[in-house]
Enzyme design. Sequence first.
Site, PDB file in Angstrom:
ATOM      1  N   GLY A  46      42.467  74.568 130.902  1.00 29.13           N
ATOM      2  CA  GLY A  46      41.117  75.008 130.561  1.00 29.13           C
ATOM      3  C   GLY A  46      40.687  74.778 129.126  1.00 29.13           C
ATOM      4  O   GLY A  46      39.492  74.706 128.836  1.00 29.13           O
ATOM      5  N   ASP A 105      40.450  87.034 129.611  1.00 26.90           N
ATOM      6  CA  ASP A 105      39.929  87.882 130.685  1.00 26.90           C
ATOM      7  C   ASP A 105      40.745  89.175 130.680  1.00 26.90           C
ATOM      8  O   ASP A 105      40.472  90.063 129.879  1.00 26.90           O
ATOM      9  CB  ASP A 105      40.019  87.104 132.007  1.00 26.90           C
ATOM     10  CG  ASP A 105      39.358  87.828 133.170  1.00 26.90           C
ATOM     11  OD1 ASP A 105      38.769  88.894 132.956  1.00 26.90           O
ATOM     12  OD2 ASP A 105      39.423  87.324 134.304  1.00 26.90           O
ATOM     13  N   LYS A 133      35.719  87.684 127.609  1.00 30.39           N
ATOM     14  CA  LYS A 133      34.889  88.447 128.547  1.00 30.39           C
ATOM     15  C   LYS A 133      34.785  89.883 128.094  1.00 30.39           C
ATOM     16  O   LYS A 133      35.766  90.489 127.657  1.00 30.39           O
ATOM     17  CB  LYS A 133      35.511  88.403 129.940  1.00 30.39           C
ATOM     18  CG  LYS A 133      35.103  87.212 130.723  1.00 30.39           C
ATOM     19  CD  LYS A 133      35.494  87.375 132.167  1.00 30.39           C
ATOM     20  CE  LYS A 133      35.341  86.055 132.876  1.00 30.39           C
ATOM     21  NZ  LYS A 133      35.825  86.097 134.249  1.00 30.39           N
TER      22      LYS A 133
HETATM   23  P1  5GP Z   1      43.705  86.380 131.825  1.00 25.58           P
HETATM   24  O1  5GP Z   1      45.168  86.067 131.890  1.00 25.58           O
HETATM   25  O2  5GP Z   1      43.195  86.762 130.466  1.00 25.58           O
HETATM   26  O3  5GP Z   1      43.281  87.346 132.884  1.00 25.58           O
HETATM   27  O4  5GP Z   1      42.956  85.094 132.278  1.00 25.58           O
HETATM   28  C1  5GP Z   1      42.975  83.972 131.511  1.00 25.58           C
HETATM   29  C2  5GP Z   1      42.920  82.739 132.355  1.00 25.58           C
HETATM   30  O5  5GP Z   1      42.268  82.947 133.614  1.00 25.58           O
HETATM   31  C3  5GP Z   1      42.091  81.731 131.622  1.00 25.58           C
HETATM   32  O6  5GP Z   1      42.898  80.926 130.791  1.00 25.58           O
HETATM   33  C4  5GP Z   1      41.438  80.958 132.754  1.00 25.58           C
HETATM   34  O7  5GP Z   1      42.301  79.917 133.150  1.00 25.58           O
HETATM   35  C5  5GP Z   1      41.304  81.953 133.867  1.00 25.58           C
HETATM   36  N1  5GP Z   1      39.966  82.589 133.877  1.00 25.58           N
HETATM   37  C6  5GP Z   1      39.658  83.849 133.531  1.00 25.58           C
HETATM   38  N2  5GP Z   1      38.332  84.088 133.660  1.00 25.58           N
HETATM   39  C7  5GP Z   1      37.789  82.931 134.097  1.00 25.58           C
HETATM   40  C8  5GP Z   1      36.435  82.520 134.413  1.00 25.58           C
HETATM   41  O8  5GP Z   1      35.435  83.263 134.303  1.00 25.58           O
HETATM   42  N3  5GP Z   1      36.283  81.245 134.833  1.00 25.58           N
HETATM   43  C9  5GP Z   1      37.308  80.381 134.972  1.00 25.58           C
HETATM   44  N4  5GP Z   1      37.012  79.166 135.383  1.00 25.58           N
HETATM   45  N5  5GP Z   1      38.596  80.717 134.667  1.00 25.58           N
HETATM   46  C10 5GP Z   1      38.823  81.978 134.243  1.00 25.58           C
HETATM   47 MG    MG Z   2      43.815  79.166 131.249  1.00 22.76          MG
END
Ligand code: 5GP
Ligand code: MG
Length: 184
Positions: A46, A105, A133
């Site tokens: 990403g 996130d 977010k």
């Molecule tokens: P976390 O581990 O903080 O929950 O999520 C991080 C990863 O989840 C990010 O690097 C991304 O790959 C994915 N992710 C989280 N939110 C989104 C979103 O709104 N859209 C997309 N496409 N990927 C997300």
């Molecule tokens: Mg990611």
Amino acid sequence: MHPMRQDLEEVLLTEEQIRHRLDDLAMEIQRDYAEKDLTLVAILTGSVMFIADLLRRLPMQLRLDYVGVSSYHGETRSTGELILTKALKLDVRDRDVLVVDDILDTGLTLVNIRAMLQKLQPQSVKFCTFLEKDIPHRENFQADYVGFHIPNKFVVGYGLDYRERYRNLPYVGTLRPEAIAAKL
Ligand code: 5GP
Ligand code: MG
């Protein structure tokens, strides 16, 4: 194939907004690491657009490496599992490491990356995320540099995917429900 723009509900960040914000963000990083030995560690996949646009704005000596993790498995919500798909190649012992990711996130990904990196005994580890977010409950984690704060919606574009699509959009937007349901 149809164009991607018609799958979007709304554009949250335009190319111009992203460009301007990156100019400032890069200046901040440049200032903080001017006297340091910077190793950037970008999280695949990403962060590809973000790291490329950030890199070209950083004029100092630095090294770049990638770590691959996968947590989403094609859905719009995190499953909680993390799979390491590509390990670090460079030695980061006694180095100043800046981790670059697409979006913060739940924080699960970066909490795991931090634990993994700390075992390698770097001089310092900081975190730069393109998006953060706005969510009420996050794992014990705070980013040091944030491009944009966005509402708690699923977004695509500028490297971010839905089922591996939309990464090539040069801006950030939300998908229409029909596009989410379509499962290309
Ligand atoms: P976390 O581990 O903080 O929950 O999520 C991080 C990863 O989840 C990010 O690097 C991304 O790959 C994915 N992710 C989280 N939110 C989104 C979103 O709104 N859209 C997309 N496409 N990927 C997300
Ligand atoms: Mg990611």
